[in-house]
Every structure is written in C-alpha cells, then in structure tokens.
Design an enzyme around this catalytic site. Structure first.
Site, PDB file in Angstrom:
ATOM      1  CG  ASN A  70      -1.709   1.261   1.376  1.00  0.00           C
ATOM      2  OD1 ASN A  70      -1.757   2.072   0.451  1.00  0.00           O
ATOM      3  ND2 ASN A  70      -2.335   1.452   2.521  1.00  0.00           N
ATOM      4  CD1 TRP A  71       3.293   0.903  -3.103  1.00  0.00           C
ATOM      5  CD2 TRP A  71       3.655   2.341  -4.790  1.00  0.00           C
ATOM      6  NE1 TRP A  71       4.058   0.263  -4.053  1.00  0.00           N
ATOM      7  CE2 TRP A  71       4.289   1.115  -5.094  1.00  0.00           C
ATOM      8  CE3 TRP A  71       3.726   3.384  -5.713  1.00  0.00           C
ATOM      9  CZ2 TRP A  71       5.005   0.920  -6.274  1.00  0.00           C
ATOM     10  CZ3 TRP A  71       4.434   3.198  -6.886  1.00  0.00           C
ATOM     11  CH2 TRP A  71       5.074   1.972  -7.165  1.00  0.00           C
ATOM     12  CE  LYS A  72       0.119   3.146   4.752  1.00  0.00           C
ATOM     13  NZ  LYS A  72       0.228   3.212   6.195  1.00  0.00           N
ATOM     14  CG  HIS A  83      -5.546   2.123   5.148  1.00  0.00           C
ATOM     15  ND1 HIS A  83      -5.072   3.048   6.035  1.00  0.00           N
ATOM     16  CD2 HIS A  83      -4.582   1.173   5.008  1.00  0.00           C
ATOM     17  CE1 HIS A  83      -3.847   2.681   6.416  1.00  0.00           C
ATOM     18  NE2 HIS A  83      -3.533   1.560   5.807  1.00  0.00           N
ATOM     19  CD  GLU A 141      -2.519   5.537   6.687  1.00  0.00           C
ATOM     20  OE1 GLU A 141      -2.533   5.610   5.442  1.00  0.00           O
ATOM     21  OE2 GLU A 141      -1.621   4.953   7.325  1.00  0.00           O
ATOM     22  CD  GLU A 162      -3.306  -2.372   7.183  1.00  0.00           C
ATOM     23  OE1 GLU A 162      -2.241  -2.691   6.666  1.00  0.00           O
ATOM     24  OE2 GLU A 162      -3.821  -1.252   7.018  1.00  0.00           O
ATOM     25  N   GLY A 176       2.697   2.355  10.676  1.00  0.00           N
ATOM     26  CA  GLY A 176       3.656   3.450  10.519  1.00  0.00           C
ATOM     27  C   GLY A 176       4.357   3.820  11.815  1.00  0.00           C
ATOM     28  CB  SER A 178       5.340  -1.803  11.827  1.00  0.00           C
ATOM     29  OG  SER A 178       4.977  -0.446  12.056  1.00  0.00           O
ATOM     30  N   GLY A 231       2.998  -1.141   4.174  1.00  0.00           N
ATOM     31  CA  GLY A 231       3.093   0.289   3.873  1.00  0.00           C
ATOM     32  C   GLY A 231       4.528   0.669   3.556  1.00  0.00           C
ATOM     33  N   GLY A 232       5.219   1.233   4.535  1.00  0.00           N
ATOM     34  CA  GLY A 232       6.567   1.767   4.333  1.00  0.00           C
ATOM     35  C   GLY A 232       7.522   0.833   3.600  1.00  0.00           C
TER      36      GLY A 232
HETATM   37  P1  13P Z   1       3.214   0.396   7.566  1.00  0.00           P
HETATM   38  O1  13P Z   1       3.707  -0.912   6.989  1.00  0.00           O
HETATM   39  O2  13P Z   1       3.974   1.578   7.047  1.00  0.00           O
HETATM   40  O3  13P Z   1       3.121   0.341   9.054  1.00  0.00           O
HETATM   41  O4  13P Z   1       1.730   0.576   7.025  1.00  0.00           O
HETATM   42  C1  13P Z   1       0.850  -0.475   7.134  1.00  0.00           C
HETATM   43  C2  13P Z   1      -0.374  -0.132   6.381  1.00  0.00           C
HETATM   44  O5  13P Z   1      -1.110   0.755   6.763  1.00  0.00           O
HETATM   45  C3  13P Z   1      -0.639  -0.879   5.150  1.00  0.00           C
HETATM   46  O6  13P Z   1      -1.906  -0.579   4.677  1.00  0.00           O
END
Ligand code: 13P
Length: 256
Positions: free
Chosen positions: A13-15, A98, A100, A170, A176, A216, A237-238
């Site tokens: 998930n590149w956000k 998600h 966020e 999640e 994050g 994470s 994510g990251g």
């Molecule tokens: P991180 O891997 O950066 O913690 O993000 C997880 C996430 O929200 C994937 O959708």
C-alpha cells in the site's frame, strides 16, 4: 494444512507516495525482484500512478490495486473515482476501509460496506481493512470491534463474492509506528476474523479466505508473521516503497 489451500497475498500500500515518474523507477526494480514469487503480489498505488503501473506490470506476476473507490457508478461526485474507471484502466484490486481513511476522511463502517459492495459488484477484488486503535486494545474490545467492522463491511456480500475478498487485519497502533503486533497477537485476531467469516458464510468460505496482517511488517519480521496458521500474507506500507525490502517479504510469504 488449511493454509496450504489458500493463496498468500503480499500487497504493497503505497499510500500518498511516489509520483508517476518516481513510480517507474520503483516498479522497474520490483519486477525482477519478485518474479519468482509463489504468493500473489499486488501493488496498490495512488490514482495518478495506476495507468503507469498497469502498463509496466503487463506480462509480469505483479497485480495492481487502487487505494480507495467511490460507491456510486458515476455522477456529481467531484474528486471521486468509480469502480468502472479503475476496471477500465486494468486495475484488479482496491483497498477499502484503511484506517487512515477512517481516521482522516470520515470513512465509517457504513461507507466501507457501500464501497465493498459496489467494488465487488463491478468486478474488482477487495482488500478490506479492519483493526482496533490502541485505546480499544487497552479497553479489551479488540475482538468485538473487529467482529463488528467485519460484519458490517460484508453486509450484502454473497458467499461467491467472498472469493474476491481479502481481509487485512491492521491494528491502528502498529501502522507506521514501527510497533509491530507480535505474531501471537496477529494470529489471534486473524483467527477471530476467520471465525466471523465462518459464522457468516460457513466453514468452506472461512477456510479459503485470505486474511493478511498489516502494520509495520518489514523484511525482518515478515517471516515470523506469515508463518502463523491464520496469517496469509500482509499489507505493507513503508516497506513496500523499497524494492529490496518488499522482495524479502514476498520471499517470506512464498515459503510460509
Ligand atoms: P506500515 O507498513 O507503514 O506500518 O503501514 C501499514 C499499512 O497501513 C498498510 O496498509
């Protein structure tokens, strides 16, 4: 054993990261890095990168997803994107619900449900996100909360459509933050989600539904997480923004 009957899926998930120009570099690194995967590999990118991602991944084992979708088919919804628009581009997956979006953009269990139904009816595959906040975990309501999110999100989704649903657990406190859930915590909640799916759709659907962990997840901890019996891959994510790290996670899920 059941785990062997399910496809592990590693989805990035590149956000809100990478311009389309920057994405070209990352995707060209990702293609060779994950080509031997035996799990499914998906990259969910910003809308502005989707056309590039679809074009570049043609003929590879990387599938492309969006990070959100609107529930109406078309009309006066300035700034929104419909499922048909995504499908027309060649997009196969979409992330829905998600944390966020729930936290910053007013997403509710009800709108998550509307998006899920619309996306599935249009023919997209859905990565449905659920998970508790730190406060909810500390109050001991994780199971109730995740059960409720899952049940409401899936209202009106048929057993047949569940073949196109991945659920991503999640925990909000792990996203994050570098604070990963322990593999035991991830296993516990993924198993609870599978139980809810079983209550709604029966054992066979529950056993064949892919349930990911996200929060994470990285090159160091992926192997232990995806080895758990109810954890069928991850939503990353990251670490999905670095080809080498993402490739290690994909390799872990290919073995796990
Ligand atoms: P991180 O891997 O950066 O913690 O993000 C997880 C996430 O929200 C994937 O959708």
């Amino acid at each position: 054993m059941d785990k062997l009957n399910r496809k592990a899926v590693i989805a990035g998930n590149w956000k809100m990261n990478k311009t389309a120009t920057e994405a070209k570099v990352l995707i060209s690194e990702l293609i060779p890095a994950v080509k031997d995967a035996t799990c499914d590999v998906v990259i969910c990118t910003p809308y502005t990168t989707l056309a590039t991602a679809v074009e570049m991944t043609k003929g590879t084992n990387i599938k492309v997803g969006a990070e959100n979708v609107h529930y109406e088919k078309s009309g006066a919804f300035t700034g929104e994107i419909s499922a048909d628009m995504l499908l027309d581009l060649g997009v196969e997956y979409v992330v829905i619900g998600h944390s966020e979006r729930r936290q910053y953009f007013g997403e509710t269990d009800q709108t998550v449900n509307k998006r899920t139904v619309a996306a599935l009816n249009a023919g997209l595959k859905v990565i449905l996100c659920v998970g508790e906040s730190l406060q909810q975990r500390e109050e001991g309501v994780t199971e109730e909360l995740v059960r409720m999110q899952t049940k409401i999100a899936l209202r009106g989704v048929t057993a047949e459509q569940m073949a196109n649903v991945i659920i991503a657990y999640e925990p909000v406190w792990a996203i994050g933050t570098g604070k990963t859930a322990t593999s035991e915590q991830a296993q516990e909640v993924c198993a609870q989600i599978r139980k809810v799916v079983g209550e709604l759709y029966g054992e066979a659907v529950a056993k064949s539904t892919t349930i990911q962990y996200g929060g994470s997840m990285n090159a160091k901890n992926a192997e232990e997480l995806v080895a758990k019996p109810d954890v069928d891959g991850g939503l990353i994510g990251g670490a999905s923004l670095k080809a080498a790290d993402f490739a290690v996670i994909v390799a872990a899920a290919s073995n796990g």
